[in-house]
Motif scaffolding. Structure first.
Motif, PDB file in Angstrom:
ATOM      1  N   ASP A   1      17.652  23.776 -11.776  1.00 56.96           N
ATOM      2  CA  ASP A   1      18.724  22.791 -11.610  1.00 56.96           C
ATOM      3  C   ASP A   1      19.716  23.192 -10.507  1.00 56.96           C
ATOM      4  N   TRP A   2      20.675  22.288 -10.253  1.00 60.16           N
ATOM      5  CA  TRP A   2      21.495  22.408  -9.050  1.00 60.16           C
ATOM      6  C   TRP A   2      22.325  23.685  -9.016  1.00 60.16           C
ATOM      7  N   GLN A   3      22.652  24.226 -10.189  1.00 55.49           N
ATOM      8  CA  GLN A   3      23.548  25.376 -10.213  1.00 55.49           C
ATOM      9  C   GLN A   3      22.915  26.629  -9.601  1.00 55.49           C
ATOM     10  N   THR A   4      21.587  26.657  -9.479  1.00 56.10           N
ATOM     11  CA  THR A   4      20.897  27.795  -8.866  1.00 56.10           C
ATOM     12  C   THR A   4      20.123  27.389  -7.618  1.00 56.10           C
ATOM     13  N   ALA A   5      20.245  26.124  -7.218  1.00 59.22           N
ATOM     14  CA  ALA A   5      19.362  25.581  -6.178  1.00 59.22           C
ATOM     15  C   ALA A   5      19.611  26.174  -4.799  1.00 59.22           C
ATOM     16  N   LEU A   6      20.785  26.744  -4.567  1.00 48.19           N
ATOM     17  CA  LEU A   6      21.038  27.331  -3.254  1.00 48.19           C
ATOM     18  C   LEU A   6      20.365  28.686  -3.068  1.00 48.19           C
ATOM     19  N   ALA A   7      19.910  29.302  -4.150  1.00 46.35           N
ATOM     20  CA  ALA A   7      19.258  30.610  -4.013  1.00 46.35           C
ATOM     21  C   ALA A   7      18.007  30.532  -3.127  1.00 46.35           C
ATOM     22  N   PRO A   8      17.093  29.557  -3.329  1.00 49.81           N
ATOM     23  CA  PRO A   8      15.956  29.468  -2.396  1.00 49.81           C
ATOM     24  C   PRO A   8      16.384  29.213  -0.956  1.00 49.81           C
ATOM     25  N   ALA A   9      17.446  28.434  -0.756  1.00 47.86           N
ATOM     26  CA  ALA A   9      17.935  28.192   0.602  1.00 47.86           C
ATOM     27  C   ALA A   9      18.469  29.475   1.235  1.00 47.86           C
ATOM     28  N   LEU A  10      19.186  30.274   0.449  1.00 49.17           N
ATOM     29  CA  LEU A  10      19.743  31.519   0.971  1.00 49.17           C
ATOM     30  C   LEU A  10      18.666  32.563   1.241  1.00 49.17           C
ATOM     31  N   LEU A  11      17.542  32.451   0.547  1.00 56.18           N
ATOM     32  CA  LEU A  11      16.435  33.387   0.758  1.00 56.18           C
ATOM     33  C   LEU A  11      15.519  32.960   1.898  1.00 56.18           C
ATOM     34  N   HIS A  12      15.677  31.733   2.377  1.00 56.61           N
ATOM     35  CA  HIS A  12      14.798  31.229   3.431  1.00 56.61           C
ATOM     36  C   HIS A  12      14.881  32.122   4.671  1.00 56.61           C
ATOM     37  N   GLY A  13      13.742  32.600   5.105  1.00 53.48           N
ATOM     38  CA  GLY A  13      13.704  33.450   6.290  1.00 53.48           C
ATOM     39  C   GLY A  13      13.974  34.915   6.035  1.00 53.48           C
ATOM     40  N   VAL A  14      14.295  35.291   4.791  1.00 53.37           N
ATOM     41  CA  VAL A  14      14.528  36.696   4.465  1.00 53.37           C
ATOM     42  C   VAL A  14      13.194  37.429   4.432  1.00 53.37           C
ATOM     43  N   PRO A  15      13.039  38.518   5.161  1.00 55.31           N
ATOM     44  CA  PRO A  15      11.765  39.241   5.166  1.00 55.31           C
ATOM     45  C   PRO A  15      11.387  39.741   3.769  1.00 55.31           C
ATOM     46  N   GLU A  16      10.125  39.591   3.428  1.00 55.69           N
ATOM     47  CA  GLU A  16       9.577  40.100   2.175  1.00 55.69           C
ATOM     48  C   GLU A  16      10.312  39.556   0.946  1.00 55.69           C
ATOM     49  N   ARG A  17      10.778  38.338   1.063  1.00 51.57           N
ATOM     50  CA  ARG A  17      11.418  37.720  -0.102  1.00 51.57           C
ATOM     51  C   ARG A  17      10.358  37.412  -1.169  1.00 51.57           C
ATOM     52  N   PRO A  18      10.778  37.204  -2.411  1.00 51.04           N
ATOM     53  CA  PRO A  18       9.812  36.799  -3.434  1.00 51.04           C
ATOM     54  C   PRO A  18       9.396  35.347  -3.247  1.00 51.04           C
ATOM     55  N   ALA A  19       8.299  34.974  -3.858  1.00 52.94           N
ATOM     56  CA  ALA A  19       7.946  33.562  -3.951  1.00 52.94           C
ATOM     57  C   ALA A  19       9.027  32.847  -4.754  1.00 52.94           C
ATOM     58  N   THR A  20       9.276  31.572  -4.441  1.00 47.41           N
ATOM     59  CA  THR A  20      10.343  30.836  -5.115  1.00 47.41           C
ATOM     60  C   THR A  20       9.814  29.561  -5.742  1.00 47.41           C
ATOM     61  N   VAL A  21      10.246  29.322  -6.968  1.00 48.19           N
ATOM     62  CA  VAL A  21       9.920  28.106  -7.713  1.00 48.19           C
ATOM     63  C   VAL A  21      11.234  27.474  -8.133  1.00 48.19           C
ATOM     64  N   PHE A  22      11.333  26.161  -7.983  1.00 44.53           N
ATOM     65  CA  PHE A  22      12.550  25.449  -8.383  1.00 44.53           C
ATOM     66  C   PHE A  22      12.180  24.334  -9.348  1.00 44.53           C
ATOM     67  N   THR A  23      12.818  24.334 -10.524  1.00 44.91           N
ATOM     68  CA  THR A  23      12.547  23.324 -11.542  1.00 44.91           C
ATOM     69  C   THR A  23      13.721  22.362 -11.668  1.00 44.91           C
TER      70      THR A  23
END
Length: 278
Positions: free
Chosen positions: A155-177
């Motif tokens: 949900d929206w309260q955590t939705a910026l985490a995948p955006a903030l991880l975008h382009g980060v080297p060796e980041r984890p896979a991301t799933v958003f529900t």
């Protein structure tokens, strides 16, 4: 999504960080809490190393077992100290990380509204801070000695985490529900400018939504996989009637989006043993 073996190990024994703004029994306003409270347990039962991260509301902190302060997290512009508290769920050994940031989360009552039922005026700041901490943990904090293979944001309260991880080297896979598309975390442009997000995120391909900032778009646009709570709801939100203005985007991301039927925890919800229906 990077499909290299190093980034994505076999499905056996995955390390999964579940991020949610609420989780039963620590704090609950709706169905999101039921999922966030029971899914990590189910994943652990399947042999995965699942852990939960949520804001350090006073009610949640009071119920956490074996809690200990792990470390302080450096968040630019944060009001006051931000710490990570580790503990266990009241009735299970699933590890829980609380984001202890009193200026943002030390408020009794509803996580999202004040005692009069109005949204907290700084919700954008509160859940941006939470997403920033989630992203830091997902990328790896030395003090934890643990790094997830998968970040599961909700949900929206955590939705910026995948955006903030975008382009980060060796980041984890991301799933958003998406649990309820009607709640999108919408704020005006002045709020976007005030909270200090990268200017590049203000675009139709980022967080901009009809001249407003949409937190939920961060998860939809930037997560590797997006899902919702049932195949039927997945079809509904791709229509004009059910899409809340995001139906075009959800159709556009194609096979990255799917519906997975919510399960239930039969220890709490078992018709075979429920005395009210026997």
């Amino acid at each position: 999504m990077d499909q290299s073996p190093d980034r994505h190990p076999s499905l056996a024994g995955l390390r999964v960080l579940v991020a949610s703004s609420e989780a039963h029994p620590l704090i609950k306003t709706g169905g999101l809490a039921d999922v966030a409270g029971s899914l990590p347990i189910a994943l652990c039962d399947l042999g995965h190393d699942a852990r939960l991260i949520m804001p350090g509301y006073p009610r949640a902190a009071r119920q956490l077992r074996a809690s200990t302060a792990l470390c302080e997290v450096a968040i630019a512009g944060a009001k006051g100290a931000v710490r990570i508290i580790e503990g266990r769920l009241p009735d299970h050994e699933v590890p829980v990380y609380l984001v202890d940031a009193p200026e943002y989360f030390c408020r009794e009552g509803n996580p999202y509204t004040d005692l009069s039922g109005r949204d907290w005026g700084d919700n954008a700041e509160r859940f941006l801070l939470f997403s920033r901490v989630v992203a830091q943990l997902a990328a790896g904090l030395p003090a934890l000695g643990w790094r997830p293979d998968v970040l599961h944001a909700n949900d929206w309260q955590t939705a910026l985490a995948p955006a903030l991880l975008h382009g980060v080297p060796e980041r984890p896979a991301t799933v958003f529900t998406i649990h309820n598309l009607a709640y999108q975390g919408l704020f005006d442009r002045a709020t976007f400018d005030r909270i200090g997000l990268p200017l590049a995120l203000w675009s139709v391909a980022g967080l901009e939504f009809h001249q407003r900032m949409s937190f939920i778009k961060g998860g939809i646009v930037f997560a590797d996989r997006v899902n919702t709570v049932s195949p039927t709801y997945a079809e509904e939100v791709r229509t004009v009637r059910g899409g809340c203005g995001l139906e075009g985007l959800l159709r556009q991301i194609g096979s990255r989006f799917s519906g997975i039927l919510n399960g239930i925890d039969y220890r709490d919800w078992n018709p075979a043993t429920d005395p009210l229906i026997l």
